[in-house]
Design a protein around this motif. Structure first.
Motif, mmCIF file in Angstrom:
data_model
loop_
_atom_site.group_PDB
_atom_site.id
_atom_site.type_symbol
_atom_site.label_atom_id
_atom_site.label_comp_id
_atom_site.label_asym_id
_atom_site.label_seq_id
_atom_site.Cartn_x
_atom_site.Cartn_y
_atom_site.Cartn_z
ATOM 1 N N TYR A 297 0.797 -1.124 0.126
ATOM 2 C CA TYR A 297 0.043 -0.037 0.156
ATOM 3 C C TYR A 297 0.848 1.173 -0.070
ATOM 4 C CZ TYR A 297 -3.297 -3.428 1.528
ATOM 5 O OH TYR A 297 -3.882 -4.659 1.491
ATOM 6 N N GLU A 312 -3.073 3.358 -2.336
ATOM 7 C CA GLU A 312 -3.264 2.587 -3.407
ATOM 8 C C GLU A 312 -2.645 1.182 -3.425
ATOM 9 O OE1 GLU A 312 -1.874 2.872 -8.226
ATOM 10 O OE2 GLU A 312 -1.191 4.514 -6.849
ATOM 11 N N MET A 313 -3.560 0.418 -3.538
ATOM 12 C CA MET A 313 -2.824 -0.949 -3.689
ATOM 13 C C MET A 313 -2.140 -1.414 -4.731
ATOM 14 S SD MET A 313 -4.751 -4.782 -3.765
ATOM 15 C CE MET A 313 -4.513 -4.551 -5.586
ATOM 16 N N ALA A 351 -6.732 -7.115 0.130
ATOM 17 C CA ALA A 351 -6.938 -5.730 0.363
ATOM 18 C C ALA A 351 -8.184 -5.184 0.943
ATOM 19 C CB ALA A 351 -6.725 -4.994 -0.868
ATOM 20 N N ALA A 355 -8.203 -3.439 4.753
ATOM 21 C CA ALA A 355 -8.859 -1.895 4.893
ATOM 22 C C ALA A 355 -9.992 -1.880 5.884
ATOM 23 C CB ALA A 355 -9.364 -1.533 3.338
ATOM 24 N N TRP A 358 -9.114 -0.262 8.693
ATOM 25 C CA TRP A 358 -8.803 1.088 8.796
ATOM 26 C C TRP A 358 -9.727 2.060 9.309
ATOM 27 C CZ3 TRP A 358 -6.705 1.040 2.772
ATOM 28 C CH2 TRP A 358 -5.670 0.037 2.986
ATOM 29 N N LEU A 364 -9.254 3.271 -0.502
ATOM 30 C CA LEU A 364 -8.506 2.342 -1.010
ATOM 31 C C LEU A 364 -8.573 2.464 -2.805
ATOM 32 C CD1 LEU A 364 -6.647 -0.684 -1.066
ATOM 33 C CD2 LEU A 364 -8.915 -1.663 -1.034
#
Length: 557
Positions: A297, A312-313, A351, A355, A358, A364
């Motif tokens: 990330y 950003e993944m 992901a 996330a 978070w 994301l």
């Protein structure tokens, strides 16, 4: 096996031709007829005209039997000869069908190897070498997709005709399959330049625009050339034509990789490169199954306030056999072998789970391959994935590149609309490096523009790039599209961007991409971990029926 069968049939035909049983019967009957007739006929004539003694009935019967045998034997012999001739003709026609491409009347793959080997033998006896050249039309699939296979077939027929006209009379030309052709030509060991001249002439003449009535099709081709010339003598390591074809195929693949519409002579390094690519391909297939690919990330920050607003993944691959492989290397290969969708889905699943921990204000961003956007069910699959992971759609931002807009604008518009209707944000990535038109920006419902890092990195001491970036920001402001600047790597660049407007930025200045554990630790220290994950999950779960029902409705339309 086919050769053995042909030889057996030929022997059978030869034996049939030499089998004089039927003819012998006829000849024996003729001899008996002469012997019997010489006795019977004079008496019969004498009896008829002079009133003499009639011939014996037994001899008359024998004479009639001889006549019948003559007729039978001769007709049988003629019938057998006709059957043999027909079988030979059928065998010859079958052999031609087995060895000739019915569309272009060139040799096919099956017969090309044997023909090449015969030419190699003849050339070797003369002290010559042979050059094996593979030809492949570039982007031929698009011709079939856009104009139909009948038009594609006509293009192949015209190309084959042009190749025959340009090649020497003693050259061997074959269509190996699809849009792939090959030819083999003998040449003097010390005049290799003639092959280069021939190939260049083919580029000039064979690939002229294809005019089919009112339709004009432009195409290019890639070539690979291999030879059994060891520079000063024939190469003894090439045992058969198959190896020569394999080398030419490697050289042609190299031409494709270098940009198409060109040719290369085979070099050993190309084979090593292809072998490494095959290792990468096998490693990718195994790595996806074994979970060797993991999401990293990169921070996205509000430039004005310095506040962390999203990640950003990015895909990362730490192969146990190949080590750390750059995304610039494995992503194109993954797309080519059709594994990018599976890889992307696995990374996004991971992901989304990361996330969820978070803070709900952190977004994301996920890059989407052009290959994935060719799937008409991509939007439905992504929405289903969001539901399965209880991830709120409004926190997801997918990024597509400008190249996606030129493959199928209608499908891209439908996909974008479907996703935005469920709250997913859409960004146009790497803006400025492609061919987006103002009309596309106006008509397609994008939520954000991302300035390519190549422009941002050059802001330091480059007035030209500064004007380009400023123009993109002004364009975004005019279209009411927020802007993200990639590639921020110094304070000088950051200060310049701050003066240009209210932007979001990302780059190494804010830190290198981190794995899930490092991001979790960072957010924990900043107090940005989710405290209402259960509530978010409940909201996503309640939204699931609406998303699925809306998806089914659009699918039915």
């Amino acid at each position: 096996m086919a050769v053995e069968e042909t030889e057996t049939d030929s022997k059978t035909f030869g034996n049939a031709e030499k089998d004089f049983v039927a003819l012998g019967i006829a000849i024996a009957a003729i001899i008996l007829f002469v012997g019997t007739g010489s006795s019977v006929l004079p008496r019969a004539i004498d009896a008829v005209f002079s009133g003499g003694k009639e011939p014996e009935r037994l001899l008359v019967s024998a004479l009639l039997l001889n006549i019948a045998l003559i007729i039978f034997g001769w007709r049988r012999y003629r019938q057998l000869s006709y059957e043999i001739a027909e079988r030979k003709r059928a065998e010859r026609q079958a052999r031609e069908l087995a060895e000739i491409d019915c569309l272009t009347n060139c040799l096919n793959r099956r017969s090309m190897a044997a023909a090449t080997q015969r030419l190699r033998k003849t050339a070797s006896e003369r002290g010559q070498a042979v050059a094996y050249t593979m030809i492949d039309l570039d982007n031929f699939k698009q011709i079939n997709d856009m104009h139909g296979h009948s038009v594609g077939d006509q293009v192949l027929v015209i190309l084959a005709k042009r190749l025959k006209e340009e090649l020497p009379d003693d050259a061997i030309l074959a269509r190996l399959g699809g849009d792939e052709f090959a030819f083999v030509v003998a040449y003097d060991l010390h005049q290799r330049r003639r092959i280069d001249d021939l190939v260049i002439r083919l580029f000039d003449q064979a690939i002229l625009p294809f005019r089919l009535g009112n339709l004009v099709i432009d195409a290019t081709m890639s070539m690979g050339v291999a030879t059994d010339d060891g520079q000063t003598e024939l190469n003894p390591t090439l045992d058969d034509a198959t190896q020569l074809m394999h080398r030419a195929d490697i050289a042609m693949y190299h031409a494709k990789k270098q940009g198409k519409n060109r040719y290369f002579w085979f070099e050993p390094s190309m084979e090593n490169e292809l072998r490494f690519r095959n290792e990468l391909e096998l490693g990718i297939r195994r790595g996806i199954v074994d979970g060797e690919f993991v999401p990293y990330y990169e921070q996205q920050v509000d430039i004005a306030t310095g506040e962390l607003v999203g990640f950003e993944m990015l895909a990362r691959w730490d192969s146990p056999d190949l080590g750390v492989v750059s995304p610039e290397v494995f992503i194109p290969i993954t797309e080519e072998i059709g594994m990018i969708a599976e890889l992307s889905e696995k990374l996004m699943d991971r992901a989304f789970r990361d996330a969820q921990q978070w803070d709900e204000s952190i977004t994301l961003s996920v890059n989407i391959s052009p290959v994935q956007l060719r799937d008409p069910w991509f939007a439905q699959k992504l929405l289903k994935q969001l539901v399965a992971n209880n991830f709120p759609p409004h926190r997801l931002e997918i990024e597509i590149t400008e190249s996606c807009l030129h493959e199928n604008v209608g499908m891209v518009r439908s996909t974008i609309t479907s996703l935005r209707n469920q709250g997913v944000k859409i960004s146009l990535d790497d803006f400025g490096t492609g061919y987006s038109s103002l009309e596309q920006l106006r008509s397609l419902p994008f939520d954000r523009l991302k300035i390519d890092r190549s422009f941002v990195r050059e802001l330091r001491g480059s007035e030209g790039c500064s004007k380009i970036v400023d123009a993109i920001i002004s364009l975004g402001r005019g279209l009411d599209l927020p802007i993200t600047a990639e590639g921020i790597e110094s304070e000088e660049i950051l200060d310049t961007l701050k003066q240009m407007g209210n932007l979001k930025g990302q780059g190494f200045l804010y830190g290198r991409p981190e794995n899930a554990e490092e991001v979790h630790a960072r957010l924990k220290s900043m107090g940005l971990l989710s405290t209402t994950s259960d509530t978010a999950a409940l909201v996503a779960e309640n939204a699931a029926p609406n998303i699925i029902e809306s998806t089914k409705t659009r699918a039915s339309l």
